[in-house]
Design a protein around this motif. Structure first.
Motif, PDB file in Angstrom:
ATOM      1  N   UNK A  31       0.854  -1.181   0.000  1.00  0.00           N
ATOM      2  CA  UNK A  31       0.000   0.000   0.000  1.00  0.00           C
ATOM      3  C   UNK A  31       0.899   1.243   0.000  1.00  0.00           C
ATOM      4  N   UNK A  32       0.902   2.019  -1.086  1.00  0.00           N
ATOM      5  CA  UNK A  32       1.803   3.170  -1.195  1.00  0.00           C
ATOM      6  C   UNK A  32       1.603   4.252  -0.142  1.00  0.00           C
ATOM      7  N   UNK A  33       0.517   4.226   0.599  1.00  0.00           N
ATOM      8  CA  UNK A  33       0.308   5.240   1.635  1.00  0.00           C
ATOM      9  C   UNK A  33       1.467   5.240   2.648  1.00  0.00           C
ATOM     10  N   UNK A  63       4.296  -1.851   7.405  1.00  0.00           N
ATOM     11  CA  UNK A  63       3.368  -1.503   6.347  1.00  0.00           C
ATOM     12  C   UNK A  63       2.316  -2.580   6.168  1.00  0.00           C
ATOM     13  N   UNK A  64       1.556  -2.419   5.098  1.00  0.00           N
ATOM     14  CA  UNK A  64       0.594  -3.456   4.735  1.00  0.00           C
ATOM     15  C   UNK A  64       0.434  -3.468   3.227  1.00  0.00           C
ATOM     16  N   UNK A  65      -0.272  -4.443   2.751  1.00  0.00           N
ATOM     17  CA  UNK A  65      -0.471  -4.623   1.321  1.00  0.00           C
ATOM     18  C   UNK A  65      -1.768  -3.962   0.889  1.00  0.00           C
ATOM     19  N   UNK A  66      -1.828  -3.603  -0.380  1.00  0.00           N
ATOM     20  CA  UNK A  66      -2.986  -2.883  -0.902  1.00  0.00           C
ATOM     21  C   UNK A  66      -4.144  -3.797  -1.262  1.00  0.00           C
ATOM     22  N   UNK A  67      -3.864  -5.019  -1.673  1.00  0.00           N
ATOM     23  CA  UNK A  67      -4.920  -5.868  -2.236  1.00  0.00           C
ATOM     24  C   UNK A  67      -5.219  -7.124  -1.434  1.00  0.00           C
ATOM     25  N   UNK A  68      -4.476  -7.353  -0.367  1.00  0.00           N
ATOM     26  CA  UNK A  68      -4.724  -8.520   0.496  1.00  0.00           C
ATOM     27  C   UNK A  68      -4.607  -8.093   1.958  1.00  0.00           C
ATOM     28  N   UNK A  69      -5.285  -8.797   2.849  1.00  0.00           N
ATOM     29  CA  UNK A  69      -5.123  -8.486   4.272  1.00  0.00           C
ATOM     30  C   UNK A  69      -3.823  -9.090   4.796  1.00  0.00           C
ATOM     31  N   UNK A  70      -2.780  -8.264   4.862  1.00  0.00           N
ATOM     32  CA  UNK A  70      -1.492  -8.728   5.365  1.00  0.00           C
ATOM     33  C   UNK A  70      -0.700  -7.511   5.823  1.00  0.00           C
ATOM     34  N   UNK A  71      -0.215  -7.547   7.050  1.00  0.00           N
ATOM     35  CA  UNK A  71       0.523  -6.432   7.650  1.00  0.00           C
ATOM     36  C   UNK A  71       1.854  -6.939   8.189  1.00  0.00           C
ATOM     37  N   UNK A  72       2.804  -6.015   8.334  1.00  0.00           N
ATOM     38  CA  UNK A  72       4.082  -6.397   8.921  1.00  0.00           C
ATOM     39  C   UNK A  72       4.642  -5.252   9.757  1.00  0.00           C
ATOM     40  N   UNK A  73       5.324  -5.639  10.827  1.00  0.00           N
ATOM     41  CA  UNK A  73       5.953  -4.709  11.755  1.00  0.00           C
ATOM     42  C   UNK A  73       7.137  -5.466  12.352  1.00  0.00           C
ATOM     43  N   UNK A  94       8.695  -1.233  -7.440  1.00  0.00           N
ATOM     44  CA  UNK A  94       8.918  -1.105  -8.878  1.00  0.00           C
ATOM     45  C   UNK A  94       7.865  -1.843  -9.704  1.00  0.00           C
ATOM     46  N   UNK A  95       6.974  -2.541  -9.064  1.00  0.00           N
ATOM     47  CA  UNK A  95       5.917  -3.274  -9.762  1.00  0.00           C
ATOM     48  C   UNK A  95       4.976  -2.297 -10.467  1.00  0.00           C
ATOM     49  N   UNK A  96       4.419  -2.716 -11.573  1.00  0.00           N
ATOM     50  CA  UNK A  96       3.472  -1.884 -12.323  1.00  0.00           C
ATOM     51  C   UNK A  96       2.213  -1.631 -11.493  1.00  0.00           C
ATOM     52  N   UNK A  97       1.700  -2.670 -10.834  1.00  0.00           N
ATOM     53  CA  UNK A  97       0.483  -2.480 -10.035  1.00  0.00           C
ATOM     54  C   UNK A  97       0.734  -1.556  -8.840  1.00  0.00           C
ATOM     55  N   UNK A  98       1.925  -1.589  -8.262  1.00  0.00           N
ATOM     56  CA  UNK A  98       2.254  -0.667  -7.179  1.00  0.00           C
ATOM     57  C   UNK A  98       2.259   0.763  -7.711  1.00  0.00           C
ATOM     58  N   UNK A  99       2.882   0.968  -8.856  1.00  0.00           N
ATOM     59  CA  UNK A  99       2.956   2.312  -9.428  1.00  0.00           C
ATOM     60  C   UNK A  99       1.568   2.848  -9.764  1.00  0.00           C
ATOM     61  N   UNK A 100       0.687   1.987 -10.254  1.00  0.00           N
ATOM     62  CA  UNK A 100      -0.687   2.416 -10.540  1.00  0.00           C
ATOM     63  C   UNK A 100      -1.397   2.835  -9.257  1.00  0.00           C
ATOM     64  N   UNK A 101      -1.251   2.064  -8.217  1.00  0.00           N
ATOM     65  CA  UNK A 101      -1.843   2.417  -6.919  1.00  0.00           C
ATOM     66  C   UNK A 101      -1.252   3.722  -6.399  1.00  0.00           C
ATOM     67  N   UNK A 102       0.033   3.867  -6.546  1.00  0.00           N
ATOM     68  CA  UNK A 102       0.725   5.072  -6.088  1.00  0.00           C
ATOM     69  C   UNK A 102       0.192   6.312  -6.826  1.00  0.00           C
ATOM     70  N   UNK A 103       0.030   6.212  -8.117  1.00  0.00           N
ATOM     71  CA  UNK A 103      -0.501   7.335  -8.892  1.00  0.00           C
ATOM     72  C   UNK A 103      -1.903   7.703  -8.426  1.00  0.00           C
ATOM     73  N   UNK A 104      -2.719   6.696  -8.157  1.00  0.00           N
ATOM     74  CA  UNK A 104      -4.093   6.952  -7.706  1.00  0.00           C
ATOM     75  C   UNK A 104      -4.127   7.639  -6.350  1.00  0.00           C
ATOM     76  N   UNK A 105      -3.247   7.248  -5.463  1.00  0.00           N
ATOM     77  CA  UNK A 105      -3.217   7.819  -4.109  1.00  0.00           C
ATOM     78  C   UNK A 105      -2.676   9.246  -4.129  1.00  0.00           C
ATOM     79  N   UNK A 106      -1.604   9.472  -4.863  1.00  0.00           N
ATOM     80  CA  UNK A 106      -0.905  10.746  -4.808  1.00  0.00           C
ATOM     81  C   UNK A 106      -1.293  11.696  -5.940  1.00  0.00           C
ATOM     82  N   UNK A 107      -2.394  11.437  -6.631  1.00  0.00           N
ATOM     83  CA  UNK A 107      -2.796  12.302  -7.744  1.00  0.00           C
ATOM     84  C   UNK A 107      -3.772  13.401  -7.311  1.00  0.00           C
TER      85      UNK A 107
END
Length: 108
Positions: A31-33, A63-73, A94-107
């Motif tokens: 999750x790019x947040x 952090x945590x993941x954008x598309x599945x319930x999974x967290x890490x600390x 560097x993944x394409x899906x990460x970059x797409x999520x990042x653009x959506x969040x920070x746009x």
């Protein structure tokens, strides 16, 4: 030292081993947040950066993941763990899906 506070389906779930996290990082986007909260990796170089003096010199992964319930600390000073997690997180970013999520969040 390796302290796994959370590594699983939620912050209070049973802790999974580090290799499970690395496998998830290869499969699903983060999750790019979390870029705004240390970019998933925080290095505690001195006492002013942490409220726990035993963490000085450690690296904190969270952090945590954008598309599945999974967290890490995870907090560690183990060089191999730091290198493996850092590499896996940066490759995930560097993944394409990460970059797409990042653009959506920070746009905004």
């Amino acid at each position: 030292m390796l302290e796994i506070k959370s590594n699983g389906t939620d912050w209070n779930a049973p802790v999974q081993p580090i290799h499970t996290l690395i496998k998830k990082l290869e499969q699903k986007p983060l999750d790019p947040v979390y870029e705004g909260m240390g970019n998933f990796i925080i290095k505690y170089r001195n006492e002013n950066q942490t409220d726990n003096p035993r963490y000085v010199g450690c690296t904190h992964f969270l952090g945590h993941f954008a598309t599945i319930p999974y967290v890490f600390n995870v907090i560690t000073n183990e060089k191999v763990v730091i290198e493996e997690l850092t590499k896996a997180i940066r490759m995930n970013q560097e993944r394409i899906d990460y970059e797409q999520l990042r653009r959506n969040i920070f746009s905004y």
